[in-house]
Design a protein around this motif. Structure first.
Motif, short mmCIF file in Angstrom:
data_model
loop_
_atom_site.label_atom_id
_atom_site.label_comp_id
_atom_site.label_asym_id
_atom_site.label_seq_id
_atom_site.Cartn_x
_atom_site.Cartn_y
_atom_site.Cartn_z
N LYS A 77 30.71 38.54 46.63
CA LYS A 77 31.02 38.20 45.25
C LYS A 77 32.27 37.34 45.28
O LYS A 77 33.25 37.71 45.91
CB LYS A 77 31.25 39.46 44.43
CG LYS A 77 29.97 40.30 44.26
CD LYS A 77 30.22 41.57 43.49
CE LYS A 77 29.03 42.51 43.57
NZ LYS A 77 27.96 42.17 42.61
N THR B 253 42.02 29.44 41.07
CA THR B 253 41.99 30.18 42.32
C THR B 253 40.55 30.40 42.75
O THR B 253 39.62 30.18 41.98
CB THR B 253 42.57 31.59 42.14
OG1 THR B 253 41.70 32.31 41.26
CG2 THR B 253 43.96 31.56 41.58
N LEU B 254 40.43 30.86 43.97
CA LEU B 254 39.13 31.33 44.46
C LEU B 254 39.40 32.56 45.30
O LEU B 254 40.15 32.52 46.27
CB LEU B 254 38.44 30.25 45.29
CG LEU B 254 37.04 30.59 45.81
CD1 LEU B 254 36.17 29.35 45.91
CD2 LEU B 254 37.09 31.33 47.14
N ASP B 255 38.81 33.68 44.88
CA ASP B 255 38.97 34.93 45.63
C ASP B 255 37.61 35.57 45.87
O ASP B 255 36.78 35.65 44.97
CB ASP B 255 39.85 35.92 44.85
CG ASP B 255 41.33 35.73 45.13
OD1 ASP B 255 41.72 35.88 46.31
OD2 ASP B 255 42.09 35.43 44.19
N VAL B 256 37.43 36.05 47.10
CA VAL B 256 36.26 36.88 47.36
C VAL B 256 36.59 38.28 46.84
O VAL B 256 37.59 38.87 47.22
CB VAL B 256 35.92 36.93 48.86
CG1 VAL B 256 34.66 37.77 49.09
CG2 VAL B 256 35.71 35.52 49.39
N ASN B 257 35.76 38.78 45.93
CA ASN B 257 36.02 40.09 45.33
C ASN B 257 35.25 41.22 46.02
O ASN B 257 35.54 42.40 45.80
CB ASN B 257 35.63 40.07 43.85
CG ASN B 257 36.38 39.00 43.09
OD1 ASN B 257 35.79 38.02 42.63
ND2 ASN B 257 37.68 39.15 42.98
N GLY B 258 34.28 40.83 46.83
CA GLY B 258 33.53 41.85 47.57
C GLY B 258 32.69 41.17 48.62
O GLY B 258 32.27 40.02 48.46
N SER C 165 34.91 34.95 42.87
CA SER C 165 35.28 34.51 41.53
C SER C 165 36.37 33.45 41.60
O SER C 165 37.20 33.43 42.51
CB SER C 165 35.75 35.69 40.68
OG SER C 165 36.97 36.18 41.15
N ARG D 184 39.30 31.79 39.13
CA ARG D 184 40.06 31.75 37.89
C ARG D 184 40.23 30.28 37.52
O ARG D 184 40.56 29.46 38.39
CB ARG D 184 41.43 32.41 38.07
CG ARG D 184 41.36 33.89 38.37
CD ARG D 184 41.07 34.69 37.11
NE ARG D 184 40.72 36.07 37.43
CZ ARG D 184 40.38 36.96 36.51
NH1 ARG D 184 40.33 36.63 35.22
NH2 ARG D 184 40.06 38.18 36.86
N ILE E 216 32.57 30.89 53.57
CA ILE E 216 33.74 31.28 52.76
C ILE E 216 35.01 30.60 53.29
O ILE E 216 35.85 30.14 52.51
CB ILE E 216 33.87 32.81 52.73
CG1 ILE E 216 32.76 33.41 51.86
CG2 ILE E 216 35.26 33.23 52.23
CD1 ILE E 216 32.63 34.93 51.95
#
Lengths: 456, 456
Positions: B324, B298-303, B326, B328, B232
């Motif tokens: 997880k 963007t890139l975000d770890v959601n979990g 995602s 945008r 990550i």
């Protein structure tokens, strides 16, 4: 060092040793279950009676939890004193349905005793009682022997340290012997002369003050999970070395003697990886697998959490994330100091926009006895006498908190001579102990008492 | 473009518009709760009857889920056709105890209508019905108007796309208008002309085939949590740019016109950070906060999960870990392609000893209408007429899957003209809608119909 007196177990000795151990195994002394409190007392009484019958001054002593059995037979104040530690409590038997025969009805199948506690630790501890008995058949014990058998090992030994402190005078000794684990391999008798320590911390990362929608905020809001991953990934370099400043300062390097000794052990990386189903064995560059396991410090994330963990997708930017991180430590490292170092270091790795807190949870001191310590050598000699081959001198990768407590309070070396094997499945259904390991344990204990008496 | 006819709402118009909306708000049309199915039907019938009373051909049409209300009033085939989308279902009211007045008894306090659905979306959708009514007072509508009001927006609109495909001919139009969100700020009327898309994946990392003891294996066994963090942390560089090869290929760069326009909006980074309680607003270097929110991927770890998450310490090396993640997306990026790119990239980041799987979960297309599109300009003109000031032209950071579905199936631009505000608290207890926003919405809708009729 003079020769050890030759010993053997007759068929009658074996039958009697088996029968007594089976009686002890029939007592369901599950320390975790309060309804077994009477069984705990029965097991303690059983051991006290046996030790008394061997001429020990033996008593059951109350603690804030389950009682301790203490016994001593002091043959000659001029001789060394050994303290043998063991525990009479056992793990819960659940899941009961997976046992082929009932956990508290010891049964022999294919040369193994199946019963809860057979290897952990009733069988291994009782081998020492029978070892003393074997020597007593031909006269007085060659040194002063003390037994300390506790009833709370499986629930964290929380009353043991206070007991040690309160009874430090009574427990005074020259060496402590523990048999409560597994030897290196079936055909490798083992003396363990060191254990790693532990520093365990919990990291909390906070971004916004509430969970955010990743559509409305993604790209401009701090993401504590990404931040936590960034922090964790920087704790080791690409050589597998831990980057915490000062982490390696003053640690005992592995000696050439140890490197050579361990290189000669029957170990195969492919087989080891295969045994855990892993695609590889990554670790610190420049060290073998066994060196990394026994004598190098580590850093592992033991748990991580944050955001949405359910089925499917949720487009959330979590407010917080956390991780549990532990470091195994080696001699030369102090758990409290290491905890302070990581507490100071992690905040420096945090990216903009997040707040980080590092909480120290738990620590344990590493221990090591010098390989040339006469008691370590004596243990090796005893094993060689039984198995007809030189034992392995290994260290353990884990931490046994009571070992450090013994060292710190009684200030004497602790020698681990394990009679069990990993395949005994301690803590699992169908726990077992090979009859031959039990009988060799009795012989080893008797030879060990002789060898320790001669050690200097 | 000719002038728009001046319009106003009399006190009687307002009173009647309020009374009708209150009747609609009293129907607890909670789409998520099957016991409210009769209420769903009542709400649909209510809207159908109102539209019929305005001279629309209106019907309630069955779907596999809750019904759709469809209505049309075709004034002249030579004129443009607008399709107005809204939804009559609402979020569940829980937690009920946090409502100051009952969620389905609309109450006016300090100029706001408090009721579930007041802003999302009954109030905003009903403003369009009353906007058409206002124009009809002085004659025929200036263009062809179609209404599509669904009952499943709050549960994922899963029957809407099939409905659009089956009724593509009937729904044929030149532009789609949606009012189902929040404008930029209380004093900033807003036209939203773009939305980000989405690619959502789940990453699974496997180390050993079972959980291991960190004492026995730490230092020589793969740790899937450490590995996942390492993966990550490499997905973005130190400038906040996403490192997936090809990720930025072909994306629409922000134009100078957009940069200038957004730089003029009332936005303050410190206040924005303060509003979410964050210590900072990290993101991609070289872009402002609003640019990053609306027009940069963007890139975000959601979990994230793995290992031990309970109280205290457990010295485990987990067998697996997962996350997880995602992204945008902005116009020029295709969700399926981006999913393929990250699926190809992540395994190259995995350290030795672990196996990695990347599963595509979910995607959504980014959308954007050209700023010079005449319908976008028409919406701006309508807002200017009502508010006496030029509106903001913004993009949205989130994804509204139905918007991409409209674009892809009906192949016409979608203009978002939101009457609500974030402070309306849609989805939360005490949802509300300012009376002035409702009345301005009615006027905006009526001007918008005029402006769209003149657009070219």
């Amino acid at each position: 060092m003079s020769q050890l007196q030759n010993l053997s177990l007759t068929d009658a000795d074996q039958a009697s040793a088996n029968a007594e151990l089976f009686d002890l195994l029939r007592i369901p002394s599950v320390s975790a279950d309060p309804s077994h409190a009477p069984d705990m007392r029965r097991a303690a009484d059983f051991l006290q009676a046996k030790l008394a019958s061997l001429g020990f001054t033996a008593r059951v002593e109350a603690t804030a939890g389950h009682p301790v059995v203490y016994a001593e037979r002091l043959s000659d104040p001029a001789r060394p004193t050994v303290l043998i530690y063991g525990h009479y409590d056992v793990q819960p038997e659940a899941p009961l349905e997976e046992w082929l025969t009932p956990p508290f009805e010891p049964t022999v199948r294919e040369g193994r005793i199946y019963a809860r506690g057979s290897t952990d630790d009733k069988g291994q501890a009782y081998a020492h009682l029978r070892g003393a008995e074997l020597l007593l058949k031909s006269g007085e014990l060659p040194l002063n022997v003390k037994f300390l058998l506790e009833g709370e090992e499986e629930v964290g030994s929380k009353n043991l340290e206070p007991y040690l402190r309160e009874h430090a005078d009574q427990l005074k000794c020259d060496v402590i012997v523990i048999s409560d684990g597994s030897r290196f391999a079936p055909d490798v008798p083992t003396v363990t002369y060191g254990l790693r320590g532990l520093s365990y911390v919990e990291v909390h990362v906070q971004g916004a003050n509430r969970d955010l929608h990743s559509g409305s905020y993604g790209g401009s809001a701090p993401n504590p999970i990404n931040a936590l991953c960034q922090i964790i990934s920087q704790l080791k370099d690409d050589q597998g070395r831990i980057t915490i400043p000062g982490f390696y300062d003053g640690i005992d390097e592995i000696t050439q003697e140890e490197r050579d000794m361990w290189a000669g052990l029957p170990h195969d990386d492919a087989a080891f990886a295969g045994s855990i189903g892993a695609a590889g064995l990554p670790g610190e560059a420049g060290y073998t697998t066994l060196e990394r396991l026994w004598a190098r410090p580590t850093l592992d994330v033991n748990g991580i959490w944050g955001g949405y963990q359910g089925e499917g997708s949720k487009t959330v930017i979590a407010a917080k994330a956390g991780a549990k991180i532990s470091m195994r430590l080696v001699p030369g490292q102090d758990p409290e100091n290491i905890t302070r170092l990581i507490q100071a270091y992690i905040p420096t790795l945090a990216p903009d926009g997040v707040k980080v807190e590092v909480k120290g949870l738990h620590g344990g001191q590493p221990v090591k006895i010098d390989l040339d310590n006469p008691y370590v050598r004596a243990a090796g000699k005893a094993l060689e006498q039984v198995y007809g081959k030189a034992p392995a001198f290994t260290r353990g990768g884990g931490s046994i908190p009571i070992v450090a407590a013994f060292r710190d309070i009684l200030k004497v070396p602790v020698v681990l001579v394990d009679f069990g094997l990993n395949e005994d499945a301690p803590h699992s259904p169908n726990e077992s102990f090979a009859l031959v390991d039990y009988h060799n344990g009795i012989l080893t204990s008797a030879y060990l008492l002789q060898a320790l008496a001669q050690a200097e």
